[in-house]
Design a protein around this motif. Sequence first.
Motif, PDB file in Angstrom:
ATOM      1  N   VAL A  46       0.888  -1.162   0.004  1.00 58.76           N
ATOM      2  CA  VAL A  46      -0.038  -0.091   0.092  1.00 58.76           C
ATOM      3  C   VAL A  46       0.852   1.098   0.073  1.00 58.76           C
ATOM      4  CG1 VAL A  46      -1.629   1.361   1.140  1.00 58.76           C
ATOM      5  CG2 VAL A  46      -1.958  -1.194   1.236  1.00 58.76           C
ATOM      6  N   PHE A  47       0.655   2.096  -0.829  1.00 64.94           N
ATOM      7  CA  PHE A  47       1.402   3.590  -1.110  1.00 64.94           C
ATOM      8  C   PHE A  47       0.331   4.514  -1.023  1.00 64.94           C
ATOM      9  CE2 PHE A  47       4.246   0.241  -3.344  1.00 64.94           C
ATOM     10  CZ  PHE A  47       5.253   0.457  -2.817  1.00 64.94           C
ATOM     11  N   GLY A  48       0.927   5.690  -1.016  1.00 70.13           N
ATOM     12  CA  GLY A  48       0.159   7.090  -0.841  1.00 70.13           C
ATOM     13  C   GLY A  48       0.030   7.275   0.593  1.00 70.13           C
ATOM     14  N   GLU A 104      -1.075   4.439   7.668  1.00 73.96           N
ATOM     15  CA  GLU A 104      -2.221   3.918   8.639  1.00 73.96           C
ATOM     16  C   GLU A 104      -2.071   2.446   8.370  1.00 73.96           C
ATOM     17  OE1 GLU A 104      -5.671   5.757   7.166  1.00 73.96           O
ATOM     18  OE2 GLU A 104      -4.902   7.909   7.621  1.00 73.96           O
ATOM     19  N   THR A 105      -1.358   1.811   7.527  1.00 81.22           N
ATOM     20  CA  THR A 105      -1.476   0.532   7.033  1.00 81.22           C
ATOM     21  C   THR A 105      -0.122  -0.248   7.730  1.00 81.22           C
ATOM     22  OG1 THR A 105      -2.380   1.035   5.342  1.00 81.22           O
ATOM     23  CG2 THR A 105      -1.317  -1.006   5.186  1.00 81.22           C
ATOM     24  N   THR A 106      -0.304  -1.255   8.314  1.00 81.22           N
ATOM     25  CA  THR A 106       1.046  -1.948   8.879  1.00 81.22           C
ATOM     26  C   THR A 106       1.004  -3.500   8.189  1.00 81.22           C
ATOM     27  OG1 THR A 106       0.302  -1.163  11.174  1.00 81.22           O
ATOM     28  CG2 THR A 106       1.955  -3.091  11.027  1.00 81.22           C
ATOM     29  N   GLN A 107       1.639  -3.205   7.101  1.00 79.05           N
ATOM     30  CA  GLN A 107       1.859  -4.562   6.283  1.00 79.05           C
ATOM     31  C   GLN A 107       3.023  -5.235   6.667  1.00 79.05           C
ATOM     32  OE1 GLN A 107       1.179  -2.915   2.439  1.00 79.05           O
ATOM     33  NE2 GLN A 107       0.342  -4.645   1.783  1.00 79.05           N
ATOM     34  N   LEU A 124       8.565  -1.730   9.525  1.00 83.34           N
ATOM     35  CA  LEU A 124       8.870  -0.348   8.583  1.00 83.34           C
ATOM     36  C   LEU A 124       8.245   0.565   9.053  1.00 83.34           C
ATOM     37  CD1 LEU A 124       9.931   0.083   5.452  1.00 83.34           C
ATOM     38  CD2 LEU A 124       7.374  -0.209   4.917  1.00 83.34           C
ATOM     39  N   LYS A 125       9.028   1.884   9.495  1.00 84.73           N
ATOM     40  CA  LYS A 125       8.528   2.993   9.793  1.00 84.73           C
ATOM     41  C   LYS A 125       8.550   4.043   8.650  1.00 84.73           C
ATOM     42  CE  LYS A 125       9.193   6.237  13.231  1.00 84.73           C
ATOM     43  NZ  LYS A 125       9.793   6.969  14.660  1.00 84.73           N
TER      44      LYS A 125
END
Length: 358
Positions: free
Chosen positions: A264-266, A271-274, A278-279
């Motif tokens: 998920v980009f943008g 708000e996404t934790t894939q 990754l911070k």
Amino acid sequence: MATASHLTCLCGSIKEAGTLLTSQTLPVENDICHCNTCRYTTGSLGAWYVSLTGSPSEESLSNAIAYKTSEKYTRFFCKKCGCNAFLRSDRDGSWAACSGVVEMEQTEGMTGRLSVQKNISRVLSHIYVGDGKDGGIAPFLTKLGDRDVPCYNTMPGEDGAEVLKKRELQQLRETLLHQPASETRDRGEAIEASCHCGSCQLHIAPPPYEVWSNGWYVPKGDHNKYYARFCGCRSCRLTLGFTLQPWTYIPPSQIYTVNDEPIVFGPKARETTQIEKLKHYQSSEFVLRSFCIVCGATMYYQSFERPYIIDVSVGVLRSRFGNIMAGEWLEWDRGIVSKRNECVDEELVEAWLSRPTA
């Protein structure tokens, strides 16, 4: 000569006076390390440091995350913006700073070219070039200014240490510049990107270019490869920690998690934790920079104003052939360095852009 005014990361959480440097007079003599550890913990294609008189302040260290890579060294990066900042020797307690965090008095606030060349470093040698099958960028940086710069397969003084011969360096350059993707089918169905600790991993599928594809990020030659080049801008420098950020430009549709989920980009990425470790750091209104919160590796950059392309840090790519520059996947642009007017290691830039010499 220029003078170092201070040391800083991009967000300013880590900041030290220039007096912490062993020498404030620039350029500082050093060596570029091309080892796997330096590349995978940073995202850079090499690491070069400047020595310090002692430990950074408690305030700076409280804003940094320590990552111990071996019995010899502990590395420190900013917990907010991800900038690689310091290296501590756990053998003798000495400290060094990543060269890219040094700010020069004569360049602050300037955007135009100077009549005097800007250089933080005066590189004397390349070490651990043998960690990559292709030698990485080292074979292109063997003539800096008026001096010849040797390339060592390991560290001088270690058992088996050798200086690469001119014909070997020439062969390495030619291999990178003339390596058709069509002749390297064993490169795999995707190339992996992984930080040193392995907490942040990506899979990048082959280019999706069609006859209608256009744009500056499409290679002019081999459309089975991705376009790559260096950026010398201040923002990239102060989040990477080194003066040349290597990017390859990937359509977001081709980037996946290790579970083959599209990344998920943008704006929603925050708000996404894939990928748990990754911070994201928002360095400006429309820019998000992503790094590993465990080991500090720069992973990728995205601009909301050009959502059709993601800049992936080449230093974390894992070529099946062991190629640092991933020539079987990437076509490097040696005609330009982005934001060259902001570069502070002009000697390295000129060597990279010049024609290879034997």
